[in-house]
Write an enzyme that holds these catalytic residues in place. Structure first.
Site, PDB file in Angstrom:
ATOM      1  N   SER A 154     109.916  68.796  -5.611  1.00 17.82           N
ATOM      2  CA  SER A 154     108.711  67.989  -5.799  1.00 17.82           C
ATOM      3  C   SER A 154     107.611  68.415  -4.823  1.00 17.82           C
ATOM      4  O   SER A 154     107.155  69.553  -4.869  1.00 17.82           O
ATOM      5  CB  SER A 154     109.067  66.502  -5.659  1.00 17.82           C
ATOM      6  N   ASP A 178     111.151  71.038 -10.015  1.00 11.23           N
ATOM      7  CA  ASP A 178     110.152  70.126 -10.565  1.00 11.23           C
ATOM      8  C   ASP A 178     109.034  69.845  -9.560  1.00 11.23           C
ATOM      9  O   ASP A 178     108.882  68.726  -9.068  1.00 11.23           O
ATOM     10  CB  ASP A 178     110.783  68.813 -11.030  1.00 11.23           C
ATOM     11  N   HIS A 248     112.803  63.588 -13.266  1.00  6.94           N
ATOM     12  CA  HIS A 248     112.292  64.353 -12.125  1.00  6.94           C
ATOM     13  C   HIS A 248     113.441  64.971 -11.325  1.00  6.94           C
ATOM     14  O   HIS A 248     113.379  66.135 -10.924  1.00  6.94           O
ATOM     15  CB  HIS A 248     111.459  63.422 -11.254  1.00  6.94           C
TER      16      HIS A 248
END
Length: 446
Positions: A154, A178, A248
């Site tokens: 992330s 991601d 996610h």
């Protein structure tokens, strides 16, 4: 899988015999997220000699830190509740299981923990600057930039990209799991992760419609299930917190699966997910010595990226099962019909093995068009690997709930293994499918 768990058990026995102080990831409460935290970075070192007992890395470096070995940095992302990432310990152990390396957990929980996402995001450059200071000292102690590998999750993916920019793209590799989308979508390359930030950059996009980044960022960008909703994740808000984070986080668990080597998740270079579903990209070229890319830790082995000066930028698509090990097994179903009129509809195919176990694929993303004497090739995806196919069944449906019901008259059908191309192709001739009625038969070798 068995070897992996035996390894973890041995690791725990080894770590229990050590008397040295063990450092752990900073654990904060939800209260910390409410009041906010200022940036503080801790580096937790794991090596082959301290699998589960981390040493906090300071300069001068401890004797156990061999800077000439490969060093992998794990950089987490936004932590809205202050807790440790659920996948962190497993990722550390998995990396140490597959290679003799240093693993450094970049603990910036103080800074990442905040109810206001933009404040946590603003700390990313500060984390990158601290990492550069550490890497500079590593280089002075004999390390090589080629041996630096960063795994960023992330916001952590963009932090890795910033570090790579500071070294003009000479880091060995960056994996973005991601990469964060909010506040980064649409930004220029110098303000996010980019394929020029390392010699090889691979990215897994698993939540492009919410928390993840939408566009390509790496030399190869993997899009599981099109990069959108992941199977097994809640589809409504009634799924609680998992509704917001499951897609996610799936990128991390897919990467973890590659470390366990239960199966290789194969991806297929393609322009779009639709083209992949329509079977237009289930090939990686005529050169059989160049296999399709493999997701995760071994992604850099595709096309021998280590020797390329300017690697291309590639999108790769694939589907997954809803739980570990996530692998999907691909087949082409070739069908030729002799209906006088055009038929449009969907095919469901079921395979049965020698023991009576079955696995099913519904080819329902869009209706297929069956015309007289024209072959139609459909991509079927199964969650189970069938070694020896004993039985096949087909169902044809137009998707209509009202009459009339139609027939699909098949001259011949062929089942071609794609994931296991060494296996024989199976055929059957002269079949009439009644709509919504299952037709089972024994195939023959083509």
């Amino acid at each position: 899988m068995l070897r992996f768990f035996v390894f973890i058990c041995l690791v725990r026995l080894v770590s229990s015999d050590t008397d040295e102080e063990c450092h752990t990831f900073t654990k904060l409460s939800f209260h910390s997220a409410i009041v906010g935290t200022s940036l503080k970075v801790r580096l937790l070192l794991y090596t082959g000699k301290n699998f589960t007992c981390a040493k906090e890395l300071h300069s001068p470096f401890p004797v156990s830190f061999n800077t000439t070995k490969k060093t992998t940095f794990i950089i987490h992302g936004y932590r809205p509740t202050g807790s440790q990432p659920v996948w962190l310990s497993e990722l550390v152990k998995g990396l140490l299981y597959v290679g003799d390396m240093n693993v450094i957990v970049v603990d910036w929980n103080r800074g990442a923990t905040n109810l206001i996402y933009s404040i946590a995001s603003s700390h990313t450059w500060g984390v990158a600057e601290i990492l550069k200071e550490t890497i500079d000292k590593m280089l002075a102690s004999g390390a090589s930039l080629d041996n630096i590998y960063m795994i960023g999750v992330s916001l952590g993916a963009h932090i890795a990209g910033f570090v790579g920019q500071m070294y003009e793209g000479k880091l060995g590799r960056i994996t973005g799991l991601d990469p964060a989308g909010p506040l980064f979508n649409g930004k220029p390359p110098q303000e996010r992760l980019d394929h020029t930030d390392a010699r090889f950059v691979d990215v897994i996009h698993s939540d492009t419609d919410a928390l993840g980044f939408k566009e390509t960022l790496g030399n190869i960008d993997f899009y599981p299930n099109g990069g959108l909703d992941q199977p097994g994740c809640p589809q409504t808000i009634f799924g609680g917190l998992q509704y917001f984070k499951c897609d996610h986080q799936r990128s991390v668990f897919l990467y973890l699966s590659s470390l366990k080597k239960d199966c290789d998740i194969t991806a297929y270079p393609c322009e779009s997910y639709r083209d992949y579903l329509n079977g237009k990209c289930i090939s990686c070229g005529d050169d059989q010595s160049m296999p399709c890319p493999i997701l995760g830790y071994y992604a850099d082995q595709w096309k021998n990226y280590s020797v390329l000066k300017d690697p291309p930028v590639t999108k790769a698509f694939f589907d997954t099962a809803d739980e570990e090990p996530f692998c999907i097994y691909h087949y082409f179903v070739d069908i030729m019909t002799w209906n006088k009129n055009i038929r449009r509809g969907y095919i469901t195919i079921k395979l049965t093995d020698q023991d009576g176990n079955t696995t099913e694929s519904k080819i329902s993303h869009e209706p297929a068009t069956f015309q007289k004497y024209q072959r139609v090739s459909l991509l079927a995806r199964f969650t189970q690997d069938v070694d020896r196919v004993k039985g096949i069944s087909l169902v044809f449906s137009t998707g209509s709930a009202i009459l009339p019901k139609y027939k699909l008259r098949i001259i011949w059908m062929k089942l071609r293994p794609i994931t296991r191309p060494e296996r024989p192709q199976m055929c059957r001739y002269d079949i009439v499918l009644m709509e919504n009625r299952e037709m089972a038969f024994q195939p023959i070798l083509c």
